[in-house]
Design a protein around this motif. Structure first.
Motif, PDB file in Angstrom:
ATOM      1  N   MET A 243       1.951   7.359  -6.198  1.00  0.00           N
ATOM      2  CA  MET A 243       0.781   7.650  -7.591  1.00  0.00           C
ATOM      3  C   MET A 243       1.166   9.739  -6.642  1.00  0.00           C
ATOM      4  SD  MET A 243      -0.864   6.298  -8.560  1.00  0.00           S
ATOM      5  CE  MET A 243      -2.639   7.605  -8.901  1.00  0.00           C
TER       6      MET A 243
ATOM      7  N   VAL B 283     -17.584   5.301 -17.476  1.00  0.00           N
ATOM      8  CA  VAL B 283     -17.852   5.386 -16.040  1.00  0.00           C
ATOM      9  C   VAL B 283     -18.172   6.658 -16.114  1.00  0.00           C
ATOM     10  CG1 VAL B 283     -16.115   4.153 -15.636  1.00  0.00           C
ATOM     11  CG2 VAL B 283     -15.507   6.674 -15.539  1.00  0.00           C
TER      12      VAL B 283
ATOM     13  N   ILE C 238      -7.090   5.762  -3.203  1.00  0.00           N
ATOM     14  CA  ILE C 238      -6.200   5.348  -3.417  1.00  0.00           C
ATOM     15  C   ILE C 238      -6.119   3.560  -2.702  1.00  0.00           C
ATOM     16  CG2 ILE C 238      -3.938   4.577  -3.587  1.00  0.00           C
ATOM     17  CD1 ILE C 238      -3.140   8.042  -4.269  1.00  0.00           C
ATOM     18  N   ILE C 239      -6.178   4.125  -1.569  1.00  0.00           N
ATOM     19  CA  ILE C 239      -6.857   2.856  -0.447  1.00  0.00           C
ATOM     20  C   ILE C 239      -7.885   1.871  -0.185  1.00  0.00           C
ATOM     21  CG2 ILE C 239      -7.166   2.182   1.855  1.00  0.00           C
ATOM     22  CD1 ILE C 239      -5.067   4.793   2.296  1.00  0.00           C
TER      23      ILE C 239
ATOM     24  N   LEU D   2      -8.918   3.950 -10.602  1.00  0.00           N
ATOM     25  CA  LEU D   2      -9.573   5.479 -10.303  1.00  0.00           C
ATOM     26  C   LEU D   2     -10.074   5.970 -10.996  1.00  0.00           C
ATOM     27  CD1 LEU D   2      -6.846   6.460  -8.469  1.00  0.00           C
ATOM     28  CD2 LEU D   2      -8.668   5.832  -7.164  1.00  0.00           C
TER      29      LEU D   2
ATOM     30  N   GLN E 292     -12.112  14.493 -19.680  1.00  0.00           N
ATOM     31  CA  GLN E 292     -11.718  13.916 -19.119  1.00  0.00           C
ATOM     32  C   GLN E 292     -10.747  12.397 -20.120  1.00  0.00           C
ATOM     33  OE1 GLN E 292     -14.814  13.085 -16.377  1.00  0.00           O
ATOM     34  NE2 GLN E 292     -13.061  13.706 -14.605  1.00  0.00           N
TER      35      GLN E 292
ATOM     36  N   ARG F  46       0.952  -1.181  -0.133  1.00  0.00           N
ATOM     37  CA  ARG F  46       0.443   0.100   0.202  1.00  0.00           C
ATOM     38  C   ARG F  46       0.920   0.944   0.147  1.00  0.00           C
ATOM     39  NH1 ARG F  46      -3.399   1.047   4.886  1.00  0.00           N
ATOM     40  NH2 ARG F  46      -1.589   2.048   5.481  1.00  0.00           N
TER      41      ARG F  46
ATOM     42  N   TRP G 180      -7.940  14.009 -22.517  1.00  0.00           N
ATOM     43  CA  TRP G 180      -7.243  13.809 -21.256  1.00  0.00           C
ATOM     44  C   TRP G 180      -6.347  12.670 -20.732  1.00  0.00           C
ATOM     45  CZ3 TRP G 180      -3.095  17.503 -20.997  1.00  0.00           C
ATOM     46  CH2 TRP G 180      -2.313  17.483 -19.946  1.00  0.00           C
TER      47      TRP G 180
ATOM     48  N   ARG H 112     -15.125  12.944  -9.502  1.00  0.00           N
ATOM     49  CA  ARG H 112     -14.018  14.159  -8.458  1.00  0.00           C
ATOM     50  C   ARG H 112     -14.455  15.327  -9.016  1.00  0.00           C
ATOM     51  NH1 ARG H 112     -15.740  11.374  -4.870  1.00  0.00           N
ATOM     52  NH2 ARG H 112     -13.797  10.143  -3.634  1.00  0.00           N
ATOM     53  N   ALA H 113     -13.640  16.519  -9.464  1.00  0.00           N
ATOM     54  CA  ALA H 113     -13.298  17.799  -9.892  1.00  0.00           C
ATOM     55  C   ALA H 113     -12.702  16.882 -10.772  1.00  0.00           C
ATOM     56  CB  ALA H 113     -13.103  18.596  -8.960  1.00  0.00           C
TER      57      ALA H 113
ATOM     58  N   LEU I   3     -14.264   8.923 -12.121  1.00  0.00           N
ATOM     59  CA  LEU I   3     -14.236  10.090 -12.150  1.00  0.00           C
ATOM     60  C   LEU I   3     -15.600  10.979 -12.781  1.00  0.00           C
ATOM     61  CD1 LEU I   3     -12.804   9.862 -16.044  1.00  0.00           C
ATOM     62  CD2 LEU I   3     -11.183  10.226 -14.301  1.00  0.00           C
TER      63      LEU I   3
ATOM     64  N   SER J 296      -4.506   4.039 -11.534  1.00  0.00           N
ATOM     65  CA  SER J 296      -5.393   4.265 -12.124  1.00  0.00           C
ATOM     66  C   SER J 296      -6.206   4.339 -12.728  1.00  0.00           C
ATOM     67  CB  SER J 296      -4.401   5.302 -12.886  1.00  0.00           C
ATOM     68  OG  SER J 296      -3.069   5.701 -12.160  1.00  0.00           O
TER      69      SER J 296
ATOM     70  N   ALA K  67       2.536  15.685 -12.439  1.00  0.00           N
ATOM     71  CA  ALA K  67       1.726  16.053 -12.979  1.00  0.00           C
ATOM     72  C   ALA K  67       2.040  17.311 -12.667  1.00  0.00           C
ATOM     73  CB  ALA K  67      -0.200  15.735 -12.963  1.00  0.00           C
TER      74      ALA K  67
ATOM     75  N   ILE L 166       1.458   4.352  -2.895  1.00  0.00           N
ATOM     76  CA  ILE L 166       0.963   5.692  -2.406  1.00  0.00           C
ATOM     77  C   ILE L 166       1.485   6.706  -3.074  1.00  0.00           C
ATOM     78  CG2 ILE L 166       1.061   7.144  -0.983  1.00  0.00           C
ATOM     79  CD1 ILE L 166      -1.232   5.150   0.520  1.00  0.00           C
TER      80      ILE L 166
ATOM     81  N   ARG M 108       1.991  12.328  -8.507  1.00  0.00           N
ATOM     82  CA  ARG M 108       0.976  13.438  -8.635  1.00  0.00           C
ATOM     83  C   ARG M 108       1.521  14.668  -8.830  1.00  0.00           C
ATOM     84  NH1 ARG M 108      -1.967  13.965  -3.196  1.00  0.00           N
ATOM     85  NH2 ARG M 108      -2.536  12.403  -3.950  1.00  0.00           N
TER      86      ARG M 108
ATOM     87  N   THR N 244      -8.910  15.134 -11.376  1.00  0.00           N
ATOM     88  CA  THR N 244      -8.382  13.803 -12.213  1.00  0.00           C
ATOM     89  C   THR N 244      -7.801  14.469 -13.552  1.00  0.00           C
ATOM     90  OG1 THR N 244     -10.462  14.734 -13.336  1.00  0.00           O
ATOM     91  CG2 THR N 244     -11.054  13.491 -12.037  1.00  0.00           C
TER      92      THR N 244
ATOM     93  N   LEU O 189      -5.494  16.206 -13.016  1.00  0.00           N
ATOM     94  CA  LEU O 189      -4.335  16.018 -12.698  1.00  0.00           C
ATOM     95  C   LEU O 189      -3.555  15.416 -11.794  1.00  0.00           C
ATOM     96  CD1 LEU O 189      -4.044  20.079 -11.132  1.00  0.00           C
ATOM     97  CD2 LEU O 189      -2.471  19.007 -13.681  1.00  0.00           C
ATOM     98  N   ASN O 190      -4.570  14.329 -11.959  1.00  0.00           N
ATOM     99  CA  ASN O 190      -3.664  12.836 -11.179  1.00  0.00           C
ATOM    100  C   ASN O 190      -3.865  13.276  -9.709  1.00  0.00           C
ATOM    101  OD1 ASN O 190      -2.919  10.712 -11.647  1.00  0.00           O
ATOM    102  ND2 ASN O 190      -1.803  11.176 -13.025  1.00  0.00           N
ATOM    103  N   LEU O 191      -4.478  14.639  -9.303  1.00  0.00           N
ATOM    104  CA  LEU O 191      -4.858  14.116  -7.596  1.00  0.00           C
ATOM    105  C   LEU O 191      -6.033  13.564  -7.075  1.00  0.00           C
ATOM    106  CD1 LEU O 191      -4.342  18.554  -7.468  1.00  0.00           C
ATOM    107  CD2 LEU O 191      -2.816  16.345  -7.557  1.00  0.00           C
ATOM    108  N   TRP O 192      -5.108  12.420  -7.011  1.00  0.00           N
ATOM    109  CA  TRP O 192      -6.166  11.484  -6.165  1.00  0.00           C
ATOM    110  C   TRP O 192      -6.236  11.615  -4.531  1.00  0.00           C
ATOM    111  CZ3 TRP O 192      -9.986  10.207  -9.671  1.00  0.00           C
ATOM    112  CH2 TRP O 192     -10.361   9.654 -10.247  1.00  0.00           C
ATOM    113  N   PRO O 193      -7.521  11.437  -4.157  1.00  0.00           N
ATOM    114  CA  PRO O 193      -6.920  11.951  -2.575  1.00  0.00           C
ATOM    115  C   PRO O 193      -6.735  10.528  -2.084  1.00  0.00           C
ATOM    116  CG  PRO O 193      -9.557  12.592  -3.221  1.00  0.00           C
ATOM    117  CD  PRO O 193      -9.096  11.450  -3.991  1.00  0.00           C
ATOM    118  N   ARG O 194      -6.604  10.819  -0.997  1.00  0.00           N
ATOM    119  CA  ARG O 194      -5.195   9.211  -0.469  1.00  0.00           C
ATOM    120  C   ARG O 194      -6.386   8.193  -0.462  1.00  0.00           C
ATOM    121  NH1 ARG O 194      -0.392   8.020   2.640  1.00  0.00           N
ATOM    122  NH2 ARG O 194      -1.508   5.763   4.378  1.00  0.00           N
TER     123      ARG O 194
END
Ligand SMILES: Nc1ncnc2c1ncn2[C@@H]1O[C@H](COP(=O)(O)OP(=O)(O)OP(=O)(O)O)[C@@H](O)[C@H]1O
Ligand SMILES: Nc1ncnc2c1ncn2[C@@H]1O[C@H](COP(=O)(O)OP(=O)(O)OP(=O)(O)O)[C@@H](O)[C@H]1O
Ligand SMILES: [Mg+2]
Ligand SMILES: [Mg+2]
Lengths: 437, 272, 281, 279, 272
Positions: free
Chosen positions: A14, C186, E122-123, E100, C192, A7, C195, E107-108, E104, E97, A21, A11, A18, E112, E114-119
């Protein structure tokens, strides 16, 4: 629950992604910000002359007629764009200009009337009142209210009134009134032509049924030759210029292909075993490619002077480098099997190249040449602006003298049409030749 | 007619063909077998002059063709046709032109370069194509043909050379069984009807047994077997291929199975 | 078909090919020869008389540069800011042009476009952007914005956008649409889908084309300097135009420009090699 | 020896088509007088004409003094000056004029400290060579950053005027005959052309400097031309004002009293100045 | 829960889905069978909103999802997961990804992109992957996985959506028998354990029989069978597939044969 380390490592992955990105756009933004400062974008905003853009746009689709009075010789002249070559003769003067005694009454439309009366000029502006300019001693201005409005730019020696309908300028030596009209003036026939002043319908009916305007020449061929030799737009000269530009591209591209092909063999690994020779030839290619056609243009203009040949040779030299590189790459990709097949029948070297190599590379080379033909048409326009040939010269000089924006527009349209035409032509040839070869 | 004396080819230290000697008298159909890397291709290429030899002689009617150079070598090549596994045709040219390439050596260079072939040559090329049953394909581009057809074009080119010897380097290795049979039958016909010597590298034993008058086995550049097909027992084959007791001949077979009824049935059902 | 028919057909075809081929060659040669003669006639100096003096100008430059070789480093240092400006023009224009080109390409590819009806319009826009020579846009903009690097950036960016719009949309045509369907299923929005579904697929190709373009644009920005858009081209023009007496300066600037072009060429060549041979993104 | 054609190079300042048109009459006269085809060439800038002359690609041209010097410095035996244009008062000099926007508050060079300054073309006499020598002599350094903040070349006289009016530069230099009234842009010169065409309203700009008189550039002929050809052309151009005043107006780009003979000595000073400019 | 009323899709004149009606009450495992071109895929794509319908209604808890547009449609799509025959993952992106991507819609966009996924997301993605037994693959690129693994990633993406309905369009058609079984078992588990409705297009009868609670047969866009697997006799199947008496079920089977000794033997021989 997945194993903790898995995990965590995911993380971490990722998070790294990020960071990338975010970092890439951030870096780009920082760079752009640096450039904005380095290029003084802020200052540019102040320097930008949007009124120039307005002039340009207006002038591109309209023309002006000048009514000029020479205050010393006391003569009146009506001309298009103030050009010496487009002066209305006595009988051609449009009816919104009426000579009266030692002056004229000029109707600018919408109630605006300018009257020349000796050294005095009266501009009657609706909803404002008459403005009087007197040029007998310096330039004096009288306005209804007493205070100068901001559409009048006056000094003791010169005054300009600018309204939506036109512009009046007066100095001690001359007085000039401009009236604007839509469209490109005299695009088909100039003032000296017998067709001048006719409407399209009239021209058509004269060509079809009218009695010959000039003895012994049919009206159609007269119309064509009058159009071709139009003094203002000079369609004949422009056509020559376009032709010269295309000619430069054509000679340059195919000439380069001729020179580059044999040299490309020397640069291809499978045809030239000597590493040193290959290296030398390749560096020569890189050099001529890197120097750029522009520099060659300047160098060659010493030897050959201005003209299309110089431009063509400049393109030829540069493209020899590009083609040399591309062709040698194509040659390195040839399939050895057909060559060996030809060799096994006892063919000599010439025959091996002719049947083993050429049929394989020809489509590739041809398609590259045709791609270049199109892009060289554009280069030839630019080169022409520097050596002095073709449409490029006409265009850049028309832009640099900042007067004839309608001609600039005309030339730009012609250039676009020319490049798109060459693009379609090369695309068409590519399909034809390469499928059928 | 053909007398190979100790022909040798070294690549660096390695002998790809190692003192090969043999004699062939009449217009025989000779098969060369041996596993990959045995030196079969190299030997044929030496004979055709595509690969210069390192030593030895190959005498054809008394003349050592390994000693030939330049125009002489090309003249020899024009009498000694070669057929390749990958056909080695000029893919973008039409079939007849490819066949005409067989006589490049006998026509003036400028004439051939401008593609100006005499009418008689074209007619002869068409006749050869007709004999091989692919005259209809004449105006097509070589690349538009199936593998079997392309190989027949290659044979036509070889025949156009009017050669005394035809060398064939695994001529059927990239063909399906159906086409393989047609090509081998064609080669055999040429051998028998025209009396031209054929030397073919073959990678399957049954083909060699079926078509050859004589089979030569090579291993590591040397001739390890030379005899008639009947002598080619499984034991001998194992020696040639250096295989152990697991060696199963049918795994290398490309022959068309005689009993195809099961397949036909399946195909019919699928097409229904 | 009988052999005799095949034969006649083939012979007729050969004859036809020979005539067409011969005609094509004759026409082409005639065009080349007459084209050359026209160009020669319309040129001030003749080809054959000028040929012997092709080396004169370079000889002048080289001899003066060699004579004043000590000046060269100084000239180079003085031209360095202009060189940086030229590089900046090229990089910014490539950056902006490629972004705009990407947008044009996305709008001009059937199957990807947000508004499929606008596809032909987008294509025409690319064509026109591509067709206008940079120098024309630059000169017009100099009239409005004044001289300096910004008109050059805009001019080159517009041309780049057109060229990339075409190239990128060719890349887009080969894109695998399956991931897009997957994302659509989805509930992803168009941006999206583009991109996340398209860009990762096309990025290596886009980058490779963009690098190639950068090389071209460095030259273009040097040329625009020649007509007053700033940068090294402007310095080069002033020195070169003055002629005898400033050739050492011209040589120094030229050497610097040439070196920059070669260096960028090499770097981008290496980078493109890595991209095409599939280094991970 | 014989010539097979005669080539005239036309300097910039007007767009190419107009240059061709205004000199067409000269071409026709020359063709008639010489009996060989005569052709006009319009290179894009001064350097185009200079290179054409140096490379024997042009037989005749009307150069600026500095451009003449450039050719002379590169090859003394290439061309010879034969005629010069005279003004209406018989002089053959003109001036380099410094100008700025009226609303900038600049009225003389003393106000220019820390401001930007535009030259025209490196081969221009009035647009570069003379001010570049006279201004330092008057105490205004021509090293960038010392007195003026920025010094650059606009590319030509028109471009200088546009650049100053646009605000790209605070001031610039261009040429004018110095006769007649400022509000008209003088009798002839780049300012007059710009004012006539409406690019600039003369009320919007002010004169901030005027050079000492500069000799008008010469009409030059290629030295290697046969003498009879040279003489024919000299006679033709010298007599143009009398035989066809309209044509002379076009060729001289304005009012003129005609062309009079001139010799190399008149330009020695300019040549010396130019030599001094060389690195 | 699901009520399809006369759903229709025309391509030009042709009805790909022709007035299909059906009702499904609880979280059933529904299989749709029918031969190629029967309209199975089109029906699922209509349900998911990938293909706009030509007519009819599909009511999910009373709401007609065929009438949704824009953001509403995307919101529906986010609740109705789709699994494709070719997996339709983004091949160059890593597995997490891809999973995740399932959220889509929630999330805003800028986040998405910018690949900014909340932790927490991901878990959760990792937990889902773990449940499907492919957590180890998380950091790899999707294209580096085997077909079966990729399909499980696609299922994970579907689960990430936390959907009420999972649509699966021939989910095992491009998988080998081994992987096919794993994927079908997974889908069944989700159906049973989570109580999510699964509608799967299947191209083999035995799979349908084995996993489905209910089987729907389509032919030429129409429903020609609707019943439980037990009712699916060979005769019925013949009707659905429009096959004649030659119809042999095993030809369409992808089940793993129990006796594989013959193959193993062959493989061993080949590898020797
Ligand atoms: N051009 C070459 N350079 C170096 N070694 C070579 C070359 N050509 C062949 N060899 C080597 O020579 C040996 C004989 O090769 P050859 O191609 O003749 O074998 P072969 O019997 O035809 O095999 P195959 O069935 O694979 O075609 C091989 O070990 C091969 O690697
Ligand atoms: N985009 C489309 N445009 C036109 N016709 C289409 C389109 N998509 C599907 N069709 C047609 O609609 C019919 C149903 O296709 P569909 O893909 O739904 O069948 P299917 O049952 O999924 O078949 P398969 O087993 O081959 O996937 C077919 O006749 C097909 O040709
Ligand atoms: Mg071999
Ligand atoms: Mg389907």
């Amino acid at each position: 629950m997945p194993a903790d380390d898995l995990r965590d490592s995911t993380i971490r992955l990722m998070t790294r992604k990020r960071r990338i990105a975010l970092a890439v756009p951030a870096l780009i933004l920082v760079y752009l910000a640096y450039v904005a400062v380095a290029f003084d974008l802020g200052g540019l905003a102040q320097r930008a002359r949007l009124d120039n853009a307005a002039i340009l746009l207006a002038d591109a689709v309209s023309h002006k007629v000048h009514v000029t009075r020479d205050n010393r010789r006391e003569t009146l002249q009506v001309s298009v764009e103030g050009s010496n070559r487009a002066v209305f003769s006595e009988s051609q003067i449009p009816d919104w200009v009426q000579a009266q005694g030692d002056g004229a009454r000029i109707d600018l439309g919408a109630g605006h009337v300018v009257t020349y009366d000796g050294p005095r000029v009266v501009y009657d502006i609706p909803d404002y009142g008459p403005v009087t300019l007197d040029t007998s001693d310096g330039v004096s201005v009288q306005v209804p209210g007493g205070t100068l409005p901001d559409f009048i730019n006056a000094s003791p020696t010169r005054a300009t009134i600018t309204t939506d309908q036109g512009r009046v300028t007066a100095t001690a030596s001359r007085t000039e009134t401009l009236r604007y009209f839509w469209g490109w003036e005299m695009f088909f026939f100039d003032l000296s032509s017998p067709f001048s002043g006719m409407t399209a319908g009239q021209v058509l009916s004269t060509i079809i049924g009218g009695a010959p305007l000039v003895e012994g020449v049919s009206n159609l061929s007269l119309a064509l030759s009058e159009f071709w030799t139009n003094d203002i737009w000079q369609h004949g000269a422009v056509a020559w210029a376009i032709f010269e530009t295309v000619l430069m591209a054509f000679l340059g591209t195919f000439g380069a292909a001729f020179v580059a092909l044999p040299l490309a063999f020397l640069a291809a690994q499978n045809f030239t075993p000597s590493r040193w020779l290959r290296f030398a030839v390749r560096r020569v290619f890189d050099f001529v490619r890197g120097v750029d056609a522009l520099i060659f243009t300047i160098i060659l203009s010493r030897a050959f002077g201005p003209g299309p040949l110089t431009g063509a040779l400049a393109i030829l030299l540069t493209d020899t480098g590009s083609f040399g590189k591309l062709f040698s790459e194509a040659l390195e990709n040839v399939d050895d099997k057909p060559i060996e097949g030809i060799r096994s029948t006892g063919a000599n070297a010439v025959q091996r190249y002719r049947f083993g190599v050429i049929p394989q590379v020809l489509p590739v080379l041809l398609s590259q040449m045709l791609y270049f033909l199109e892009s060289n048409t554009r280069s030839a326009t630019i080169i022409g602006a520097i050596t002095g040939g073709g449409i490029g010269l006409l265009l850049t000089q028309a832009i640099q003298t900042t007067q004839d924006w309608e001609k600039v527009t005309y030339y730009i349209l012609l250039v676009i049409v020319m490049v798109i035409a060459m693009d379609s032509l090369s695309g068409w040839l590519r399909r034809k030749l390469i499928r059928g070869a | 007619m053909l007398d190979v004396r100790s022909a040798t080819k070294l690549f660096g230290q390695k002998a790809a063909v190692d003192h090969v000697s043999m004699t062939v008298d009449g217009p025989a159909f000779v098969g060369i077998i041996g596993r990959s890397g045995a030196g079969k291709s190299t030997f044929l290429r030496m004979m055709n002059g595509l690969t210069p030899a390192s030593g030895g002689q190959i005498l054809v009617e008394g003349r050592d063709i390994l000693a030939l150079r330049g125009a002489d070598m090309r003249a020899w090549q024009s009498q000694c046709a070669m057929i390749f596994q990958q056909f080695n045709l000029v893919p973008r040219m039409d079939v007849v032109s490819n066949v005409l390439h067989g006589i490049l050596n006998r026509r003036a260079t400028w004439q051939t370069v401008l593609n100006l072939w005499p009418r008689a040559d074209i007619i002869r090329a068409l006749e050869i194509l007709d004999r091989l049953g692919i005259a209809e394909q004449a105006p097509k581009r070589a690349e538009a043909l199936s593998g079997g057809q392309q190989q027949r074009v290659a044979i036509a080119r070889a025949l156009m050379q009017d050669p005394r010897i035809i060398l064939a380097d695994e001529p059927i290795a990239s063909l399906d069984p159906m086409n393989a049979q047609i090509v081998m039958d064609t080669l055999k016909r040429i051998n028998v009807e025209d009396g031209r010597m054929v030397i073919a590298n073959l990678h399957t034993l049954d083909t060699a047994r079926r078509y050859c008058d004589r089979v030569i086995g090579m291993r590591d550049g040397r001739v390890v077997f030379d005899g008639v097909p009947a002598q080619l027992t499984t034991g001998v084959a194992r020696d040639i291929y250096g295989a152990d007791a697991d060696f199963n001949e049918s795994a290398t077979s490309t022959a068309i199975p005689t009993d195809t009824s099961a397949d036909a049935e399946y195909a019919a059902r699928m097409l229904a | 078909m009988a052999l005799i028919d095949i034969r006649d057909d083939y012979l007729a075809q050969t004859r036809r090919k020979r005539i067409y081929g011969g005609l094509l060659v004759v026409i082409f040669v005639a065009m080349m020869v007459s084209g050359f003669r026209v160009a020669d006639a319309r040129n001030a100096g003749g080809f054959w008389t000028g040929l012997s003096s092709v080396g004169d100008f370079p000889a002048d430059v080289v001899s003066e540069a060699v004579a004043k070789v000590a000046n060269l480093p100084g000239h180079m240092v003085r031209a360095l800011p202009a060189m940086v400006e030229t590089l900046n023009i090229a990089v910014v224009a490539t950056l902006l042009g490629c972004m705009a080109g990407t947008a044009l390409a996305m709008g001009a590819t059937r199957g990807l476009a947000r508004w499929p009806r606008l596809v032909p319009l987008m294509r025409r826009i690319s064509d026109v952007f591509r067709a206008v020579p940079e120098i024309v846009i630059a000169l017009v903009l100099i009239f409005i914005l004044g001289g300096g690097p910004v008109p050059a950036v805009i001019a080159i960016a517009i041309h780049t956008a057109g060229a990339m719009g075409k190239l990128f949309s060719e890349v887009n045509e080969n894109v695998d649409l399956k991931p897009l369907d997957g994302l659509a299923s989805v509930g992803a929005t168009w941006s999206q889908r583009i991109w996340l579904g398209v860009i990762p697929q096309v990025a290596p190709n886009y980058l490779s084309y963009a690098l190639l373009r950068l090389e071209v644009n460095i030259r273009a920005s040097a040329i625009l300097g020649f007509v007053g858009a700033g940068g090294i081209g402007y310095e080069l023009r002033n020195a070169m135009t003055f002629g005898q007496g400033k050739f050492d300066q011209a040589a120094a600037i030229f050497l610097m420009l040439f070196a920059a072009i070669v260096v960028v060429d090499q770097i981008s060549g290496l980078a493109r090699n890595r991209l095409t041979h599939g280094a991970p993104l | 020896q014989e010539i097979t054609e005669f080539r005239i190079g036309l300097l910039g300042g007007e767009n190419a088509q107009d240059r061709m048109a205004s000199n067409e009459c000269l071409r026709a006269y020359a063709e008639e007088a010489l009996g060989v085809p005569v052709r006009l060439f319009t290179p894009a800038d001064y350097n185009g004409v200079i290179q054409g002359l140096l490379g024997d690609a042009l037989d005749m041209a009307w150069l600026g003094a500095s451009a003449y010097a450039a050719v002379y410095v590169a090859d003394e035996d290439k061309i010879e000056p034969v005629l010069v244009k005279t003004n209406l008062d018989g002089s053959y000099t003109y001036h380099s004029i410094g100008f700025a926007r009226a609303d900038s508050g600049i009225t003389s060079l003393d106000d220019m400290e820390g401001k930007s300054f535009a030259f025209a073309d490196p081969n221009s006499t009035s647009g570069f060579l003379i001010p570049n020598v006279e201004l330092p002599a008057e105490g205004y350094s021509m090293t960038e950053g010392e007195y003026f903040s920025r010094i650059g070349f606009s590319g030509g006289h028109e471009q200088s005027i546009i650049a100053v009016v646009n605000g790209d530069y605070d001031a610039g230099v261009t040429w004018a005959d110095g006769q007649g009234a400022w509000e008209d842009g003088y009798n002839s010169g780049a300012l007059r052309k710009a004012a006539d065409s409406g690019i600039v309203d003369m009320n919007d700009i002010v004169e901030i400097w005027k050079s000492s008189p500069i000799p008008e550039g010469p009409v030059v002929l290629r030295q290697a031309l046969p003498d009879d050809v040279k003489q024919t052309m000299i006679d033709l151009v010298a007599g143009l004002h009398d035989s066809d005043p309209t044509c002379a107006y076009g060729v001289a780009a304005g009012e003129t009293a005609g062309f009079t003979p001139v010799t190399h000595e008149e330009y020695q000073t300019i040549i010396d100045i130019r030599r001094a400019e060389m690195n």
